[in-house]
Scaffold this active site. Structure first.
Site, PDB file in Angstrom:
ATOM      1  N   SER A 139      22.147  16.043 -27.689  1.00 57.67           N
ATOM      2  CA  SER A 139      22.862  16.472 -26.488  1.00 57.67           C
ATOM      3  C   SER A 139      23.999  17.405 -26.915  1.00 57.67           C
ATOM      4  CB  SER A 139      23.427  15.237 -25.796  1.00 57.67           C
ATOM      5  OG  SER A 139      24.357  15.622 -24.825  1.00 57.67           O
ATOM      6  N   SER A 140      24.298  18.373 -26.075  1.00 57.41           N
ATOM      7  CA  SER A 140      25.342  19.338 -26.449  1.00 57.41           C
ATOM      8  C   SER A 140      26.720  18.673 -26.537  1.00 57.41           C
ATOM      9  CB  SER A 140      25.387  20.500 -25.463  1.00 57.41           C
ATOM     10  OG  SER A 140      25.661  20.019 -24.172  1.00 57.41           O
ATOM     11  N   CYS A 141      26.850  17.459 -25.958  1.00 52.89           N
ATOM     12  CA  CYS A 141      28.154  16.788 -25.991  1.00 52.89           C
ATOM     13  C   CYS A 141      28.506  16.297 -27.393  1.00 52.89           C
ATOM     14  CB  CYS A 141      28.202  15.630 -25.003  1.00 52.89           C
ATOM     15  SG  CYS A 141      27.253  14.220 -25.552  1.00 52.89           S
ATOM     16  N   TYR A 166      28.852   7.436 -27.014  1.00 47.97           N
ATOM     17  CA  TYR A 166      27.532   8.037 -26.794  1.00 47.97           C
ATOM     18  C   TYR A 166      27.295   9.157 -27.810  1.00 47.97           C
ATOM     19  CZ  TYR A 166      23.971  10.762 -24.263  1.00 47.97           C
ATOM     20  OH  TYR A 166      22.844  11.457 -23.902  1.00 47.97           O
ATOM     21  N   LYS A 211      24.484   9.570 -30.846  1.00 48.47           N
ATOM     22  CA  LYS A 211      23.565  10.716 -30.933  1.00 48.47           C
ATOM     23  C   LYS A 211      23.676  11.407 -32.302  1.00 48.47           C
ATOM     24  CE  LYS A 211      21.374  10.941 -27.048  1.00 48.47           C
ATOM     25  NZ  LYS A 211      19.908  10.871 -27.021  1.00 48.47           N
ATOM     26  N   HIS A 234      25.139  13.747 -13.350  1.00 50.87           N
ATOM     27  CA  HIS A 234      25.787  14.882 -13.987  1.00 50.87           C
ATOM     28  C   HIS A 234      26.156  15.905 -12.914  1.00 50.87           C
ATOM     29  CE1 HIS A 234      23.531  13.197 -17.510  1.00 50.87           C
ATOM     30  NE2 HIS A 234      24.756  13.284 -17.978  1.00 50.87           N
TER      31      HIS A 234
HETATM   32  N1  LIG Z   1      20.407  14.825 -18.610  1.00 50.11           N
HETATM   33  C1  LIG Z   1      21.034  15.713 -19.365  1.00 50.11           C
HETATM   34  O1  LIG Z   1      21.814  16.571 -18.908  1.00 50.11           O
HETATM   35  C2  LIG Z   1      20.794  15.719 -20.844  1.00 50.11           C
HETATM   36  C3  LIG Z   1      21.421  16.711 -21.574  1.00 50.11           C
HETATM   37  C4  LIG Z   1      21.226  16.747 -22.917  1.00 50.11           C
HETATM   38  C5  LIG Z   1      20.455  15.787 -23.528  1.00 50.11           C
HETATM   39  N2  LIG Z   1      19.839  14.833 -22.826  1.00 50.11           N
HETATM   40  C6  LIG Z   1      19.080  13.813 -23.561  1.00 50.11           C
HETATM   41  O2  LIG Z   1      17.756  13.714 -23.123  1.00 50.11           O
HETATM   42  C7  LIG Z   1      17.323  12.353 -23.213  1.00 50.11           C
HETATM   43  C8  LIG Z   1      16.777  11.905 -21.881  1.00 50.11           C
HETATM   44  O3  LIG Z   1      17.781  12.064 -20.904  1.00 50.11           O
HETATM   45  P1  LIG Z   1      17.449  11.927 -19.351  1.00 50.11           P
HETATM   46  O4  LIG Z   1      18.446  12.735 -18.641  1.00 50.11           O
HETATM   47  O5  LIG Z   1      15.992  12.121 -19.114  1.00 50.11           O
HETATM   48  O6  LIG Z   1      17.822  10.387 -19.138  1.00 50.11           O
HETATM   49  P2  LIG Z   1      17.254   9.378 -18.048  1.00 50.11           P
HETATM   50  O7  LIG Z   1      16.757  10.105 -16.863  1.00 50.11           O
HETATM   51  O8  LIG Z   1      18.303   8.332 -17.852  1.00 50.11           O
HETATM   52  O9  LIG Z   1      16.026   8.709 -18.803  1.00 50.11           O
HETATM   53  C9  LIG Z   1      16.165   7.856 -19.882  1.00 50.11           C
HETATM   54  C10 LIG Z   1      14.937   6.981 -19.956  1.00 50.11           C
HETATM   55  O10 LIG Z   1      15.096   6.075 -21.055  1.00 50.11           O
HETATM   56  C11 LIG Z   1      14.700   4.773 -20.625  1.00 50.11           C
HETATM   57  N3  LIG Z   1      15.387   3.756 -21.392  1.00 50.11           N
HETATM   58  C12 LIG Z   1      16.722   3.541 -21.483  1.00 50.11           C
HETATM   59  N4  LIG Z   1      16.973   2.493 -22.281  1.00 50.11           N
HETATM   60  C13 LIG Z   1      15.770   2.024 -22.684  1.00 50.11           C
HETATM   61  C14 LIG Z   1      15.368   0.952 -23.516  1.00 50.11           C
HETATM   62  N5  LIG Z   1      16.255   0.147 -24.084  1.00 50.11           N
HETATM   63  N6  LIG Z   1      14.049   0.743 -23.707  1.00 50.11           N
HETATM   64  C15 LIG Z   1      13.119   1.546 -23.123  1.00 50.11           C
HETATM   65  N7  LIG Z   1      13.442   2.589 -22.341  1.00 50.11           N
HETATM   66  C16 LIG Z   1      14.753   2.819 -22.127  1.00 50.11           C
HETATM   67  C17 LIG Z   1      15.109   4.707 -19.173  1.00 50.11           C
HETATM   68  O11 LIG Z   1      14.385   3.704 -18.522  1.00 50.11           O
HETATM   69  P3  LIG Z   1      15.129   2.836 -17.371  1.00 50.11           P
HETATM   70  O12 LIG Z   1      15.656   3.837 -16.396  1.00 50.11           O
HETATM   71  O13 LIG Z   1      14.045   1.959 -16.839  1.00 50.11           O
HETATM   72  O14 LIG Z   1      16.224   2.096 -18.069  1.00 50.11           O
HETATM   73  C18 LIG Z   1      14.718   6.120 -18.706  1.00 50.11           C
HETATM   74  O15 LIG Z   1      13.364   6.183 -18.360  1.00 50.11           O
HETATM   75  C19 LIG Z   1      18.531  11.546 -23.674  1.00 50.11           C
HETATM   76  O16 LIG Z   1      18.440  11.312 -25.044  1.00 50.11           O
HETATM   77  C20 LIG Z   1      19.703  12.449 -23.383  1.00 50.11           C
HETATM   78  O17 LIG Z   1      20.745  12.270 -24.277  1.00 50.11           O
HETATM   79  C21 LIG Z   1      19.987  14.770 -21.476  1.00 50.11           C
END
Ligand SMILES: NC(=O)c1ccc[n+]([C@@H]2O[C@H](COP(=O)([O-])OP(=O)(O)OC[C@H]3O[C@@H](n4cnc5c(N)ncnc54)[C@H](OP(=O)(O)O)[C@@H]3O)[C@@H](O)[C@H]2O)c1
Length: 333
Positions: free
Chosen positions: A128-130, A157, A161, A200
């Protein structure tokens, strides 16, 4: 060496260091119900992958090392996309820091280590960019990592990461395991989280404009002066980049993936107002903090490899709002 032979060898070398087929390979997408994981799963399925393995959080809690071990022993996937993580906004990060660092360290450690031990050919870890220093020079290049203090608000967090990224590097160096990290800028799109505590910037703003339109409010107040600049990337564009990178043979390390398109919070709010169809005023509350004035990634590395995003912010937000309306209707019925 005869010229023809040399050219042939160069061509073979060129092919093996760039693209190789993934179709027919088993790909495990961890976190396939999340915004990023679902976009990557859609992308793989649209491209004709038939062997995409998924498990819900309940079916496979990735923070449980015994469950992860049993999964890898049984399925033995060839490729892994680690898009599962505990993710949240400023409020959640500020109040649940312990959960963020514990859950994410466990998920990453279990999955990266099991993937290596069960012979996975390639693993893509979502960073993540953070995790870049708070005052990193803009645009932020990959080598800015660990060159300065981090933003305090999501430190647990970010540290988790950084540990995941470092673990990928260390496994690659010590064991030759092809694990690499993708660093997206702010992601928005289909599957985003609209919860006021966890959303976000884009999803939070969309929800507020939509609710104000439905309630017939005369104004929406946006925090800050509206001047900060943000780089946003649509989840489907990010998914496209991830599949593009999975297909490459060269072992990476870490690579930024951004749209390269910056927008001010003010312009984002005005665009959102128009897309949602809110008729009232937009006001900026300059007594509230602005946050970082500018945050954009240096996307030179991925552009040099030949990847470009397909969607403008306008097109991405329209797609997202259409999906939001559909899922909101489903939720209310
Ligand atoms: N969103 C952004 O702006 C952004 C930016 C940069 C990087 N990222 C990175 O991209 C990745 C995905 O982000 P996202 O935005 O798609 O997040 P998200 O929508 O919250 O999805 C995360 C997924 O992980 C699952 N999960 C969480 N804890 C778990 C566990 N203990 N066991 C199994 N599954 C688990 C969640 O399932 P449940 O919902 O059922 O718990 C959900 O399906 C992350 O690593 C994040 O850091 C995101």
């Amino acid at each position: 060496m005869p010229r023809l032979v040399r050219l042939l060898l160069e061509a073979i070398d060129d092919m093996s260091s760039t693209i190789f087929p993934l179709q027919g390979r088993q790909v495990f997408v961890a976190g396939h119900r999340g915004m990023v994981g679902s976009a990557i799963t859609r992308r793989l399925l649209n491209e004709g992958f038939t062997d995409v393995v998924t498990r819900t959080h309940d079916e496979l809690p990735l923070d449980d090392s015994t469950a992860v071990e049993a999964f890898f022993a049984g399925e033995q996937p060839e490729y892994v996309v680690l898009a599962a993580a505990k993710v949240g906004g400023i409020v959640a990060n500020a109040t649940h820091g312990a959960d963020f660092i514990r859950e994410n360290l466990k998920i990453q450690t279990n999955v990266i280590d099991a993937a290596y031990r069960y012979g996975v050919r390639k693993l893509l870890f979502l960073g993540s960019s953070c995790i870049y220093p708070r005052d990193a020079e803009q645009p932020i290049a990959e080598n800015a990592l660990l060159t300065g203090p981090l933003e305090e608000t999501n430190l647990p967090y970010a540290i988790a990461k950084i540990a995941g990224k470092t673990m990928c590097d260390a496994y690659r160096r010590q064991y030759g395991f092809d694990a690499f990290t993708v660093m997206p800028s702010n992601v928005y799109g289909v599957g985003d989280n609209f919860d006021p505590e966890n959303s976000h910037v884009v999803a939070g703003m969309m929800r507020r404009f939509h609710d104000a339109k439905v309630a017939g409010d005369s104004r929406v107040v946006v925090w800050g002066t509206g001047s900060p600049l943000r780089e946003l990337i649509d989840a489907d564009d990010l998914a496209d980049a991830c599949v593009f990178l999975l297909r490459r043979c060269d072992d990476g390390g870490m690579i930024n993936v951004g749209s390269g398109e910056e927008i001010s919070i003010r312009d984002l709010a005005l665009l959102m107002k128009s897309i949602v169809g809110f008729q009232g005023r937009v006001e900026f509350d300059s007594t509230r903090p602005d946050g970082t004035p500018r945050k954009i990634m240096d996307n030179t590395a991925i552009r040099t490899l030949g990847w470009r995003p397909a969607l403008s912010i306008d097109a991405g937000l329209r797609k997202m709002y259409a999906w939001f309306l559909k899922s909101d209707t489903l939720r209310l019925n």
